[in-house]
Design an enzyme around this catalytic site. Structure first.
Site, short mmCIF file in Angstrom:
data_model
loop_
_atom_site.label_atom_id
_atom_site.label_comp_id
_atom_site.label_asym_id
_atom_site.label_seq_id
_atom_site.Cartn_x
_atom_site.Cartn_y
_atom_site.Cartn_z
N THR A 87 1.00 -0.91 0.04
CA THR A 87 -0.12 -0.05 0.04
C THR A 87 0.87 1.30 0.01
O THR A 87 1.91 1.28 0.70
CB THR A 87 -1.02 0.01 1.42
N PHE B 67 1.29 5.10 0.63
CA PHE B 67 0.64 6.12 1.65
C PHE B 67 1.38 7.46 1.30
O PHE B 67 2.55 7.36 0.84
CB PHE B 67 0.99 5.93 3.09
O1 LIG Z 1 -7.29 -0.65 8.01
C1 LIG Z 1 -6.12 -0.25 8.12
O2 LIG Z 1 -5.33 -1.10 9.03
C2 LIG Z 1 -5.57 0.61 7.28
O3 LIG Z 1 -4.44 1.17 7.49
C3 LIG Z 1 -6.31 1.21 6.14
C4 LIG Z 1 -5.99 0.48 4.85
C5 LIG Z 1 -6.28 1.00 3.37
O4 LIG Z 1 -7.08 1.82 3.51
O5 LIG Z 1 -6.08 0.40 2.56
C6 LIG Z 1 -4.19 0.36 4.59
C7 LIG Z 1 -3.43 -0.54 4.32
C8 LIG Z 1 -4.17 -1.84 3.87
O6 LIG Z 1 -4.31 -1.75 2.49
C9 LIG Z 1 -5.45 -2.14 4.22
C10 LIG Z 1 -6.18 -1.06 4.81
#
Ligand SMILES: O=C(O)C(=O)C[C@]1(C(=O)O)C=C[C@@H](O)C=C1
Length: 433
Positions: A309, A311
């Site tokens: 992911t 950020f």
């Molecule tokens: O729910 C979490 O733990 C988050 O940090 C959010 C979140 C997202 O929004 O994509 C972040 C990373 C992962 O892809 C899954 C969920």
């Protein structure tokens, strides 16, 4: 999708934004009291807090905003609306403007009103560092509860920061705008689940700047209460992105059970533990299992081992772009004639050998439909879009400046969301956070 969880009581929520923002002096703005920690009184000094610094950051902002849709005239300086509009948005916060003379005389008894205002301070190299401006730990807002991947991303972006949990993405934006936090770290895209559209929309609605990015390998676990076996589960809960990232694996594991979406992965784990749910599993991190006393039934359940992911780090002021390391720049643009200009815009980058790393389109909310009438054929209704583009160059490079100058010719609206260092950390897909 409906959130299953009741909002956790220790999150930062919309209702927790500062109850009073006080204008300390013609030269300083501060959050005097915030409801997130009712015991805390925060005074912020340094860059961004003096008028000169505000002006210099506004100058950078102005140079970043190449062209804008027509804006209403600025509000009168010194009014609450002016303060909010300098922040780039209107808030519902009740701003209380107090002259410095009153505050300083009541606090120390010194006659500070006679002393001349401090001279403007030049930007230094330390202003480019992520250190907090008020001499304490950097406060970083993220969406979710402790154990969420976003918390891990905040820690990767700003080691040793104080991570501030927020119950919604929007609250994290507001926390920075209202000086409760110094930065926000928010997910924008995942290698399996795709874009997190909400944050693209919020980037445009708010006036924060992208000052960095972090890419976090996301290693999901299936969690349940101690003693619970996979066969006992008739429901799996998690963040919608996490459910999407594990869809195939859940089926392979024989878990053809109901999936329910909640606000964040760690919140799902907390919910299972707090409600002693023996029929419900949660998809979350190993750290969430540890924090909420759950057992790991399966590890690495994401459909691809290289699940990552991305950020972005957001701040009130942009950083000064550099050329001594790889930079990325994020822009958003629109055109009255819709998608027909897209090729021309993108060629401005292609001709200068600037690689694009991402294109995203979102509905143009101010003008979602364009009507094209033809007296013979009738009326065509075209959907209108905003285009978000990330490209691999720094705004300090002439080729990037020229590309944007050309893009501006083809667009009715163009905004630079940020020019920031690329995450170049070595690739370690197997590491779980
Ligand atoms: O729910 C979490 O733990 C988050 O940090 C959010 C979140 C997202 O929004 O994509 C972040 C990373 C992962 O892809 C899954 C969920």
């Amino acid at each position: 999708m409906q959130a299953l969880l009741p909002p956790s009581s220790n999150h930062l929520k919309i209702s927790h934004v500062p109850t009073r923002i006080t204008r300390l002096a013609p030269t300083r703005l501060a959050v005097v009291k915030c409801a997130y920690r009712s015991d805390a009184v925060h005074f912020h000094n340094g860059i961004g807090s003096s008028r000169a610094d505000w002006q210099s950051s506004c100058a950078i902002l102005a140079s970043n905003v190449v062209s804008q849709q027509p804006q209403p005239p600025p509000d009168k300086p010194g009014t609450a609306d002016h303060v909010a509009s300098v922040n780039g948005h209107k808030t519902n916060v009740d701003l209380d403007l107090v002259p410095i003379e009153k505050l300083s005389s009541s606090s120390s008894g010194d006659d500070k009103s006679c002393s001349p205002p401090p001279p403007p301070r030049a930007l230094t190299i330390t202003d480019l560092s992520p250190a907090p401006m008020h001499g304490s730990q950097l406060r970083v807002a993220y969406q979710g509860v402790p154990g969420a991947y976003s918390e891990a991303a905040a820690g990767k972006a700003y080691p040793k920061c104080e991570a501030i949990p927020c119950d919604q993405f929007e609250v994290a934006f507001q926390a920075v705008e209202l000086w409760i936090a110094d930065r926000a770290v928010l997910p924008v895209e995942n290698s399996l689940g795709g874009s997190i559209h909400r944050n693209y929309d919020l980037l445009l609605r708010h006036r924060l700047h992208i000052v960095g990015e972090v890419q976090l390998p996301v290693h999901h676990c299936l969690l349940a209460l101690p003693g619970v076996r996979k066969e006992y589960l008739n429901r799996v809960i998690s963040h919608p992105q996490a459910l999407a990232q594990c869809e195939l694996t859940l089926t392979k594991l024989g878990l053809n059970v109901a999936r329910e979406a909640v606000d964040d992965t760690a919140g799902a784990a907390e919910f299972v533990a707090a409600n002693n749910l023996r029929d419900t599993g949660a998809i979350a991190s190993a750290r969430a299992a540890e924090l909420y006393g759950l057992e790991i039934l399966e590890t690495g359940i994401q459909d691809d081992s290289s699940n990552v992911t991305r950020f972005v780090m957001l701040a009130r002021e942009p950083i000064i772009p550099r050329t001594d390391r790889p930079f990325k720049t994020s822009i958003v643009f629109a055109h009255d004639k819709g998608t027909s200009v897209l090729f021309k815009v993108l060629s401005a980058f292609a001709f200068r050998n600037i690689s694009l790393t991402k294109i995203e389109s979102r509905p143009h909310r101010n003008r979602p439909i364009r009507l094209v009438s033809d007296s013979n054929e009738g009326t065509a209704k075209h959907f209108e879009y905003l285009f978000y583009v990330d490209f691999e160059a720094s705004m300090a490079e002439v080729r990037a400046q020229n590309a944007l100058a050309e893009v501006q010719e083809f667009t009715s609206f163009l905004r630079v969301l940020g020019s920031y260092p690329m995450d170049m950390t070595p690739w370690s897909p197997s590491r779980g956070d």
